[in-house]
Design an enzyme around this catalytic site. Structure first.
Site, short mmCIF file in Angstrom:
data_model
loop_
_atom_site.label_atom_id
_atom_site.label_comp_id
_atom_site.label_asym_id
_atom_site.label_seq_id
_atom_site.Cartn_x
_atom_site.Cartn_y
_atom_site.Cartn_z
CB THR A 194 15.68 -45.03 -22.89
OG1 THR A 194 14.58 -45.92 -23.08
CG2 THR A 194 15.21 -43.60 -22.91
CG MET A 240 21.72 -47.08 -17.35
SD MET A 240 23.32 -46.38 -17.86
CE MET A 240 23.45 -44.96 -16.76
CG HIS A 241 14.67 -47.41 -19.80
ND1 HIS A 241 14.89 -47.84 -21.07
CD2 HIS A 241 14.42 -48.52 -19.06
CE1 HIS A 241 14.77 -49.16 -21.13
NE2 HIS A 241 14.48 -49.60 -19.93
CG ASP A 242 13.40 -43.16 -15.82
OD1 ASP A 242 12.74 -43.36 -16.85
OD2 ASP A 242 13.06 -43.57 -14.69
#
Ligand SMILES: [Ca+2]
Length: 324
Positions: A194, A240-242
């Protein structure tokens, strides 16, 4: 037929992006959002979940308020990178009259899972507390979930400690219980994949130019992430991981995924570290999860942008083709 999902989240700028992607995909049915303390305290994450639904005109989707305390009965330290309100200081831009449901998120999860056994995918994009509590409350819960996609954990480097990713670090005991529970299929989409999908400055500039309500909202809420990345690492990107969990659900070829046995360290200097044993080499070949090893960043960008902004599809594809 649309695919049903539940998103357990702590919005959170990157949670907001994940929810926006899911809401804008024609084949995904978001059945409910559950909130948990993480990127912000439970009051903020619950309010932000409601605001994101309002922004998308989807106040028909229920929001269930979840746990404020981790399994150790402590309130996790929240993340500064998303501002005091969890949405980069811009939560006030959206006002909604929708209220969270009366039912607690853990009770909802247990009830919904029994009523929709085997029908839904569960996204965990905050600390795993609500899910661990559901597992403790109902031993059958584990059997009702079709698939679990987790943004959490990492292999090689951390963002909450040298070895731990934030969501697992915030409630390491819950993460360990979720991974050990025996879900039919669990995929750990961790920081190692991520981190590379961060929103780059030129793509973010494209969103400003699009000038829709949604693109402007994303442009604004990601500013604080860019500022933090610049100060801490000299990078002009926003986390923007998720969102990668939802992107992977839409297109599983975005990630290279390897069977693994994954444990989480629950105390001591490495608390929250995910210990990834590829192919279960040290567990007699027994694997309890799938580990996301690599990501195709250019194809992720195209999928995210063209799904959320289909009206600019040609421009997006052309830009990515020539520049990424
Ligand atoms: Ca999150």
């Amino acid at each position: 037929m649309k695919r049903k999902i539940i998103i357990d989240c702590d919005p959170g700028v990157d949670d907001a992006l994940a929810i926006l992607l899911a809401l804008n995909h024609p084949e995904i049915e978001v059945e409910a959002l559950c909130s948990v303390t993480g990127n912000g305290l439970i009051e903020h994450t619950t309010a932000n979940a409601l605001k994101i639904l309002k922004l998308c005109g989807r106040e028909d989707i229920p929001v269930y308020r979840g746990c404020n305390e981790s399994l150790s009965q402590e309130v996790p330290e929240t993340v500064d990178a998303f501002g005091d309100d969890g949405l980069g200081g811009y939560a006030h831009l959206v006002e909604t009259t929708q209220q969270p449901e009366q039912e607690h998120a853990v009770d909802f999860l247990v009830r919904y899972a029994r009523e929709h056994s085997g029908e839904f995918t569960l996204f965990i994009i905050g600390p795993c507390t609500n899910i661990a509590q559901a597992l403790r409350k109902d031993p059958e819960f584990v059997h009702h979930v079709k698939e679990v996609l987790i943004m959490g954990g990492t292999k090689g480097f951390g963002n909450a400690s040298p070895v731990a990713e934030y969501n697992f670090w915030a409630d390491a005991q819950a993460a360990q219980e979720v991974l050990a529970a025996g879900f039919k299929k669990v995929t750990m989409i961790g920081l190692n994949v991520t981190h590379p999908i961060a929103l780059e400055a030129d793509i973010r500039e494209m969103l400003r130019i699009f000038a829709t309500d949604l693109s402007t909202f994303i442009y604004k809420i990601t500013q604080v992430g860019v500022d933090e990345a610049w100060q801490s690492a000299g990078r002009l990107v926003a986390p923007m991981h998720d969102v990668l969990t939802v992107a992977y659900f839409i297109d599983p070829t975005l990630l290279e995924v390897i069977p693994a046995h994954i444990d989480v360290v629950t105390e001591g200097i490495a608390e929250g570290e995910s210990v990834v044993d590829l192919y279960g080499k040290y567990h007699q070949g027994q694997c309890n999860a799938h580990y996301a090893a690599t990501v195709d960043v250019a194809r992720f960008n195209e999928l995210f942008l063209t799904t959320v902004f289909p009206e600019f599809k040609d421009e997006i594809i052309q830009y990515i083709k020539e520049n990424k």
